[in-house]
Enzyme design. Sequence first.
Site, PDB file in Angstrom:
ATOM      1  N   HIS A  65      30.517 115.968  75.387  1.00 38.17           N
ATOM      2  CA  HIS A  65      29.262 116.655  75.391  1.00 38.17           C
ATOM      3  C   HIS A  65      28.477 116.317  73.876  1.00 38.17           C
ATOM      4  CE1 HIS A  65      26.676 120.722  76.710  1.00 38.17           C
ATOM      5  NE2 HIS A  65      25.838 119.616  75.756  1.00 38.17           N
ATOM      6  N   LEU A  68      22.908 111.851  71.871  1.00 42.32           N
ATOM      7  CA  LEU A  68      22.353 111.063  70.966  1.00 42.32           C
ATOM      8  C   LEU A  68      21.079 110.774  70.880  1.00 42.32           C
ATOM      9  CD1 LEU A  68      25.246 108.328  72.377  1.00 42.32           C
ATOM     10  CD2 LEU A  68      25.342 109.700  70.100  1.00 42.32           C
ATOM     11  N   ARG A  69      20.223 111.556  71.473  1.00 44.24           N
ATOM     12  CA  ARG A  69      18.882 111.405  71.264  1.00 44.24           C
ATOM     13  C   ARG A  69      18.097 110.156  71.477  1.00 44.24           C
ATOM     14  NH1 ARG A  69      18.953 116.844  71.906  1.00 44.24           N
ATOM     15  NH2 ARG A  69      19.473 117.744  69.920  1.00 44.24           N
ATOM     16  N   ASN A  99      19.263 114.212  78.202  1.00 42.18           N
ATOM     17  CA  ASN A  99      18.140 115.035  77.859  1.00 42.18           C
ATOM     18  C   ASN A  99      17.314 114.029  76.859  1.00 42.18           C
ATOM     19  OD1 ASN A  99      19.927 115.682  76.100  1.00 42.18           O
ATOM     20  ND2 ASN A  99      18.900 117.639  75.476  1.00 42.18           N
ATOM     21  N   HIS A 184      24.190 123.434  82.717  1.00 40.10           N
ATOM     22  CA  HIS A 184      23.910 124.405  81.473  1.00 40.10           C
ATOM     23  C   HIS A 184      23.597 125.692  81.888  1.00 40.10           C
ATOM     24  CE1 HIS A 184      21.769 125.155  77.536  1.00 40.10           C
ATOM     25  NE2 HIS A 184      21.139 125.987  78.445  1.00 40.10           N
ATOM     26  N   HIS A 237      30.008 124.561  77.103  1.00 42.72           N
ATOM     27  CA  HIS A 237      29.787 125.534  76.201  1.00 42.72           C
ATOM     28  C   HIS A 237      29.849 126.902  76.738  1.00 42.72           C
ATOM     29  CE1 HIS A 237      25.596 125.059  77.643  1.00 42.72           C
ATOM     30  NE2 HIS A 237      25.502 124.033  76.832  1.00 42.72           N
ATOM     31  N   ASP A 323      28.893 119.379  71.570  1.00 43.52           N
ATOM     32  CA  ASP A 323      27.634 119.797  72.114  1.00 43.52           C
ATOM     33  C   ASP A 323      26.520 119.422  70.557  1.00 43.52           C
ATOM     34  OD1 ASP A 323      25.044 120.569  73.073  1.00 43.52           O
ATOM     35  OD2 ASP A 323      25.316 122.658  72.894  1.00 43.52           O
TER      36      ASP A 323
HETATM   37 ZN   LIG Z   1      23.592 123.114  77.242  1.00 43.53          ZN
END
Ligand SMILES: [Zn+2]
Length: 449
Positions: A65, A68-69, A99, A184, A237, A323
């Site tokens: 998780h 890396l953007r 994302n 999520h 998470h 995360d």
């Molecule tokens: Zn999440």
Amino acid sequence: MAHKKVIRNGRVIDPSQGIDRLADVLIEDGKIVEVTNAPLESIAEDHEVIDASGLVVSPGFVDLHTHLRDPGFEWKETIESGTKAAARGGFTTVCAMPNTDPCQDSAAVIEDVTRRSLTGAAVRVLPIGAITKGRHGKVLSPMGELAEVGAIGFSDDGDPVSDANIMRQALTYATGLGLPIINHAEVHSLVHGGVMNEGPVATRLGLPPVPASAEAVMIARDIELAALTGGRLHVPHVSTAAGVELVRAAKSRGLDVTAEVTPHHLTLDDTWVYGLHGEVPDAVPAVAYDTNTKVNPPLRSVADVAAVRAALADGTIDIIATDHAPHAATDKVCTYDEAAHGINVLETAFGQVMQLVHQDLISLSDLIDPLTAAPARILGRNFGTLAAGSNADIALLDIDSEWTVSADDFASLSRNTPLEGVQLKGRVVETLFAGESVWRSDRLEQPAS
Ligand SMILES: [Zn+2]
């Protein structure tokens, strides 16, 4: 001539093979040749020697998780900077959350990330595909195509799949592909504008609260859908005692459910929001909080932290995942309401989770397993092991070394850690990826004191 190395005299811990002993690790052409039964008397001269005396030799960590953007938010992190941060943290495999912008909901974007990672990444990058197109939760992404080009699972992380029927379909399709759905776990309507954990700290600071049930209700729904479809559900998470109980019950029903916990949910409770490293002020000061503690799910109560720790120790929670969520200063120098969610974790993760070993809550081997063999099992890949023939992905660890977190030293492009100035005990000294050193601290250059 073959390139040969030997890591000498280390305490080799490889939970995938049940190894915890003094040994040497022989490497040739980037692969593990063998873990010897004991340190070798002599080493052939054609071997490059890495002295691991006093160090733990572990398989490189596997992070299921990571944000890396890249593409789209390269001022926060890039594939290059994020994987350098991973290497400093002992991670040799990171799974990139989708994302991004554009998001990883098409074969073209997944292929682009994979292609750029092959040349520009310090360690292995495995992309996670989006569950739904644009991560909007309305229409499934072309999951089969994403799997074909290398997606290792599916997630709309940052947002849940709120529509239960879409989630049911996603679990059904992913099962056919043999891949997990990582949803999520958050019910948006229960978050209802909340920014931190519901409890006395939120009340005192006047910050809108997020109840634990925002997590638990979604986990409960997803477990029932996993039961309905026979699908593979991975719960990211987990942060609450209620969430832990649901995962525990799902496992006892024999469902294909796995779960992860982050270093921050294992070590920080919601009093850290005050920005005083867990101290509780007598009076709320002028600067009442640290926005670097804002994360989703939020830092929870002391009882929740105890519950996720116990769940990791007893195996209810399978893995530790970071995360890692880098953000620029402008995303955090603002009010708590306005601040972006996310903590920069890769480079502090090992020092954080070592707290559990130093407090005798878990053995070192039982801490390394959820960082290596267990996530590799979820991926169904031959990583996180020192077995003969596998990639020489290795972390050298000094478990007693104390160091102070300074975000200015991060390889990450971002600095958003609530641990600035905090002393951690346990550090990654060197990381090898495919037999090559991708991170080495000063520690190895200094003469032993
Ligand atoms: Zn999440």
